[in-house]
Design an enzyme around this catalytic site. Structure first.
Site, PDB file in Angstrom:
ATOM      1  N   TYR A   1       0.807  -1.220   0.000  1.00 10.41           N
ATOM      2  CA  TYR A   1       0.000   0.000   0.000  1.00 10.41           C
ATOM      3  C   TYR A   1       0.842   1.273   0.000  1.00 10.41           C
ATOM      4  O   TYR A   1       0.292   2.368  -0.080  1.00 10.41           O
ATOM      5  CB  TYR A   1      -0.943   0.015   1.209  1.00 10.41           C
TER       6      TYR A   1
ATOM      7  N   HIS B   1      -4.832   5.862  -1.543  1.00 13.06           N
ATOM      8  CA  HIS B   1      -5.552   5.713  -0.278  1.00 13.06           C
ATOM      9  C   HIS B   1      -4.639   5.971   0.921  1.00 13.06           C
ATOM     10  O   HIS B   1      -5.122   6.158   2.032  1.00 13.06           O
ATOM     11  CB  HIS B   1      -6.160   4.313  -0.202  1.00 13.06           C
TER      12      HIS B   1
ATOM     13  N   PHE C   1      -6.188  -1.571   9.554  1.00 13.26           N
ATOM     14  CA  PHE C   1      -6.473  -1.169   8.187  1.00 13.26           C
ATOM     15  C   PHE C   1      -7.368   0.061   8.230  1.00 13.26           C
ATOM     16  O   PHE C   1      -7.973   0.385   9.254  1.00 13.26           O
ATOM     17  CB  PHE C   1      -7.089  -2.323   7.386  1.00 13.26           C
TER      18      PHE C   1
ATOM     19  N   ASN D   1     -10.287   0.910   7.364  1.00 17.33           N
ATOM     20  CA  ASN D   1     -11.677   0.824   7.816  1.00 17.33           C
ATOM     21  C   ASN D   1     -11.818   0.617   9.318  1.00 17.33           C
ATOM     22  O   ASN D   1     -12.926   0.639   9.839  1.00 17.33           O
ATOM     23  CB  ASN D   1     -12.403  -0.301   7.072  1.00 17.33           C
TER      24      ASN D   1
ATOM     25  N   ASP E   1      -7.528  10.965   2.277  1.00 16.44           N
ATOM     26  CA  ASP E   1      -7.709  11.137   0.838  1.00 16.44           C
ATOM     27  C   ASP E   1      -9.179  11.455   0.579  1.00 16.44           C
ATOM     28  O   ASP E   1     -10.042  11.122   1.386  1.00 16.44           O
ATOM     29  CB  ASP E   1      -7.303   9.859   0.095  1.00 16.44           C
TER      30      ASP E   1
ATOM     31  N   ASN F   1     -14.601   5.250   4.721  1.00 19.81           N
ATOM     32  CA  ASN F   1     -14.736   4.264   5.793  1.00 19.81           C
ATOM     33  C   ASN F   1     -13.791   4.492   6.966  1.00 19.81           C
ATOM     34  O   ASN F   1     -14.112   4.140   8.099  1.00 19.81           O
ATOM     35  CB  ASN F   1     -14.574   2.852   5.235  1.00 19.81           C
TER      36      ASN F   1
END
Length: 185
Positions: free
Chosen positions: A14, A19, A64, A66, A91, A112
């Site tokens: 990532y 994101h 993570f 969320n 973001d 989220n």
């Protein structure tokens, strides 16, 4: 004490994805101010330092995206940080690439990570620094946000990240929030 939270996903796959814009901005802020994010506890990496005479805690949840609230709320409790002293960097697909927008409260707007923070903290009344990544043109939303900036997009993002760091500096210095919104939005 002020608390700046960058949202993103953990793991090398990532790194530098759209994101992870929140992570990239808080990393730049921390580097500029010599704040090392070396403490690992409460589902986060964080560090603190003095910025413009104000103690600042810079946080990157290691949950993570969320589940970001799972890290943010316990850290706020532990350090006794008032929700008014929290700024979350995220973001935002609804903003054009390169734009930033400050908000002092509001709904999750479909994000989220923000939704999780609202659920865990119990209020929408915390600051947001949104960094535009634009809507996908030829990709699904998931593929787009988890993709990296193109070579054409990267310089535009870098300028936005620099403006975001400047906005964080001004926020930490105690600038009036309405003035900040007028200056940076």
């Amino acid at each position: 004490m002020k608390m700046i939270v960058g949202l993103g996903n953990i793991g090398p796959q990532y790194d530098n994805t759209r994101h992870n814009t929140g992570f990239m901005v808080v990393d730049a802020f921390a580097q500029q101010h010599g704040i090392a994010l070396t403490t690992r506890k409460m589902d986060a990496r964080f560090g603190s330092g003095l910025v413009n005479g104000e103690k600042v805690l810079v946080v990157k949840p290691t949950t993570f995206m969320n589940e970001s609230g799972r890290a943010v709320h316990p850290i706020m409790d532990y350090f006794k940080i008032d929700v008014a002293d929290v700024m979350v960097v995220q973001d935002d697909m609804d903003l054009p690439l390169g734009r930033i927008r400050l908000r002092d409260h509001g709904s999750a707007g479909g994000h989220n990570g923000i939704k999780s923070i609202i659920a865990h903290v119990g209020t929408q009344n915390f600051g947001r620094l949104k960094v535009g990544i634009a809507h996908p043109q030829q990709h699904t939303v998931v593929d787009y946000v988890l993709g990296k900036f193109t070579t054409d997009q990267r310089p535009v993002f870098n300028q936005a990240a620099d403006r975001a760091v400047a906005a964080l500096d001004d926020w930490v210095a105690g600038s009036d929030f309405m003035q900040l919104m007028n200056q940076y939005n």
